[in-house]
Design an enzyme around this catalytic site. Structure first.
Site, PDB file in Angstrom:
ATOM      1  N   HIS A 227      26.190  -0.697  10.787  1.00  0.00           N
ATOM      2  CA  HIS A 227      27.172   0.390  10.598  1.00  0.00           C
ATOM      3  C   HIS A 227      27.817   0.634  11.958  1.00  0.00           C
ATOM      4  CE1 HIS A 227      29.077   3.837   8.978  1.00  0.00           C
ATOM      5  NE2 HIS A 227      28.065   4.680   8.832  1.00  0.00           N
ATOM      6  N   PHE A 264      32.763  -8.266  12.016  1.00  0.00           N
ATOM      7  CA  PHE A 264      33.439  -8.990  10.927  1.00  0.00           C
ATOM      8  C   PHE A 264      32.843  -8.580   9.590  1.00  0.00           C
ATOM      9  CE2 PHE A 264      34.642 -11.518  14.473  1.00  0.00           C
ATOM     10  CZ  PHE A 264      35.904 -11.988  14.142  1.00  0.00           C
ATOM     11  N   HIS A 266      33.194  -6.456   5.685  1.00  0.00           N
ATOM     12  CA  HIS A 266      33.165  -5.052   5.289  1.00  0.00           C
ATOM     13  C   HIS A 266      32.687  -4.948   3.857  1.00  0.00           C
ATOM     14  CE1 HIS A 266      34.430  -0.894   4.767  1.00  0.00           C
ATOM     15  NE2 HIS A 266      34.444  -0.853   6.087  1.00  0.00           N
ATOM     16  N   ARG A 275      42.365  -0.399   9.151  1.00  0.00           N
ATOM     17  CA  ARG A 275      42.509   0.247  10.460  1.00  0.00           C
ATOM     18  C   ARG A 275      42.713  -0.762  11.580  1.00  0.00           C
ATOM     19  NH1 ARG A 275      36.731   2.821   9.567  1.00  0.00           N
ATOM     20  NH2 ARG A 275      36.460   0.625   9.014  1.00  0.00           N
ATOM     21  N   ASP A 322      35.449  -2.173  14.273  1.00  0.00           N
ATOM     22  CA  ASP A 322      34.604  -2.295  15.463  1.00  0.00           C
ATOM     23  C   ASP A 322      35.015  -3.462  16.354  1.00  0.00           C
ATOM     24  OD1 ASP A 322      32.872  -0.125  14.937  1.00  0.00           O
ATOM     25  OD2 ASP A 322      31.948  -1.300  13.350  1.00  0.00           O
ATOM     26  N   ARG A 347      33.494  10.789  14.159  1.00  0.00           N
ATOM     27  CA  ARG A 347      33.073  10.878  12.754  1.00  0.00           C
ATOM     28  C   ARG A 347      32.485  12.242  12.396  1.00  0.00           C
ATOM     29  NH1 ARG A 347      32.357   6.774   8.984  1.00  0.00           N
ATOM     30  NH2 ARG A 347      34.292   5.978   9.870  1.00  0.00           N
TER      31      ARG A 347
END
Ligand code: COA
Length: 386
Positions: A227, A264, A266, A275, A322, A347
């Site tokens: 995460h 890499f 998702h 995003r 990320d 967040r």
């Protein structure tokens, strides 16, 4: 064992409604209360976006000013909290410091927790304001540097960069484009529907626990490398590659060995993270501006890795947020282990919004499990522990 359909990792399960954000993997779009995130990153401050997530609408002029002042006036942390931070080992993960600091603040909720939206927003404001001070304090104590008290007039990102790096020449706090790039990461990281840490916060909230506990648990969930922790691993990968000439073979080796390349893939986006284009542009601009420090090397490595991963996976795997934000934080001068705490500073806005929403229409989150242990068996009365 009865055969039941197991939704491993709850993949594909729609657990509830949310009005806060809409992730559309088909169109690669992410909306916060209807607004595309790339438009918010272009036209709004991070604090205006926080307001949107907590109220459902962008603020008018006086609302924005009141919110900005509310955050600014809450930035100070007291001596006791500084002592708690200083007491913690300097080699523990900074996410552990953050989790402990939030938990500590939760023991002192002077209003005693009540689940109404105003109270939860108050906690959110306090954390939105104080988390940067906590993170900056932790960064500086590890470097043997003194505490810089928060500013009473700088914006969110400028104040934070100033508390971390001071205002000497070359500090990102003195470079408007660095401040802008950092602010963009804050807006892009702010909210993303039922991701693991948000769902954790909602699960804790669903038991009618308090918001401090929900946020402490969410920090724990965000720490994991699958995460939020991925942004740190991205930079470790890039540093290990070091030379663009090694990047392609490095990725091919990882794929051959069936190892994950962080940054890499998702769970929701299978055709690209909405995003990434905004953050990739900000990263490349940042690297160009820090050319004299050799920052463009990271762009070369970035491009080769993205191409190699896309071309050599059956699912044409693409970067997630990320991937560009990891090297951006590195170029700004952050130690790698602090990348995930930066994610928390953003967040906190999404978590707070979801805690409010969960409380407004609560139902205990408690899935079922399919048992696959031994058949029923019995003690015959002769059992003795060895
Ligand atoms: N590197 C290499 N291979 C990857 C990969 C990655 N980052 N992400 C997925 N894959 C592979 C999987 O191993 C799987 O291979 P298999 O079919 O041979 O088993 C295939 O691609 C499909 O994976 P998928 O089902 O789409 O992934 P998921 O939805 O279960 O997992 C993540 C999503 C995010 C957990 C996963 O992509 C991952 O671990 N990424 C790296 C961590 C990361 O960047 N996290 C931040 C997320 S925002």
């Amino acid at each position: 064992m009865t055969t039941q359909e197991i939704k491993k990792g709850l993949a594909g399960v729609v657990a509830d409604y949310t009005a806060i954000s809409k992730v559309n993997p088909e169109t690669n779009s992410l909306l916060y209360y209807g607004y595309p995130v790339h438009e918010l990153a272009e036209h709004c401050t991070f604090e205006e976006v926080a307001y949107l997530l907590w109220h459902g609408e962008l603020p008018d002029k006086s609302g924005a000013e009141e919110f900005r002042l509310g955050c600014m006036n809450n930035r100070d942390i007291d001596e006791e909290l500084i002592q708690v931070i200083n007491y913690l080992p300097k080699d523990c993960h900074p996410m552990d410091v953050l989790r402990t600091a939030v938990s500590f603040l939760g023991t002192r909720d002077e209003y005693k927790f009540t689940p109404d939206a105003d109270h939860i927003r108050k906690i959110g404001t306090e954390l939105l304001a104080k988390l940067p001070t906590i993170v900056a304090t932790d960064i500086r104590r590890r470097q043997g540097k003194g505490y810089i008290a928060p500013s009473k007039d700088k914006g969110f990102s400028e104040n934070f960069l100033w508390m971390v790096f001071g205002d000497e020449e070359g500090s990102p706090a003195t470079i408007p484009s660095d401040i802008e790039a950092f602010e963009k990461t804050m807006i892009l990281y702010a909210e993303h529907s039922f991701n693991a840490s948000t769902f954790t916060a909602r699960t804790v909230t669903s038991t009618q626990s308090d918001a401090w506990s929900a946020i402490t648990a969410a920090i724990g969930a965000l720490k994991g490398p699958l995460h939020g922790g991925a942004n740190e691993f991205v930079m470790h990968h890039m540093k290990e590659i070091d030379d663009p000439a090694n990047a392609e073979q490095w990725c091919l080796n990882k794929l051959k060995n069936k190892e994950l390349v962080m940054g890499f893939g998702h769970r929701v986006y299978k055709k690209g993270d909405s995003r990434v284009p905004t953050m990739e542009a900000a990263f490349k601009k940042l690297a160009a501006e820090h050319k004299d420090q050799g920052a463009e090397k990271w762009v070369e490595i970035y491009d080769i890795m993205a191409k190699t991963m896309y071309e050599n996976t059956s699912i044409n795997i693409r970067p997630n947020l990320d991937f560009p934000s990891g090297p951006s934080y590195y170029i700004l001068g952050f130690d790698i282990e602090f990348f995930t705490p930066l994610f928390v500073m953003s967040r906190i806005t999404g978590w707070t919004a979801h805690i409010i929403e969960q409380y407004e229409n609560n139902s205990l989150i408690r899935p079922l499990s399919a048992y696959n242990g031994p058949e029923e068996r019995h003690l015959d009365g002769t059992y003795q522990p060895q």
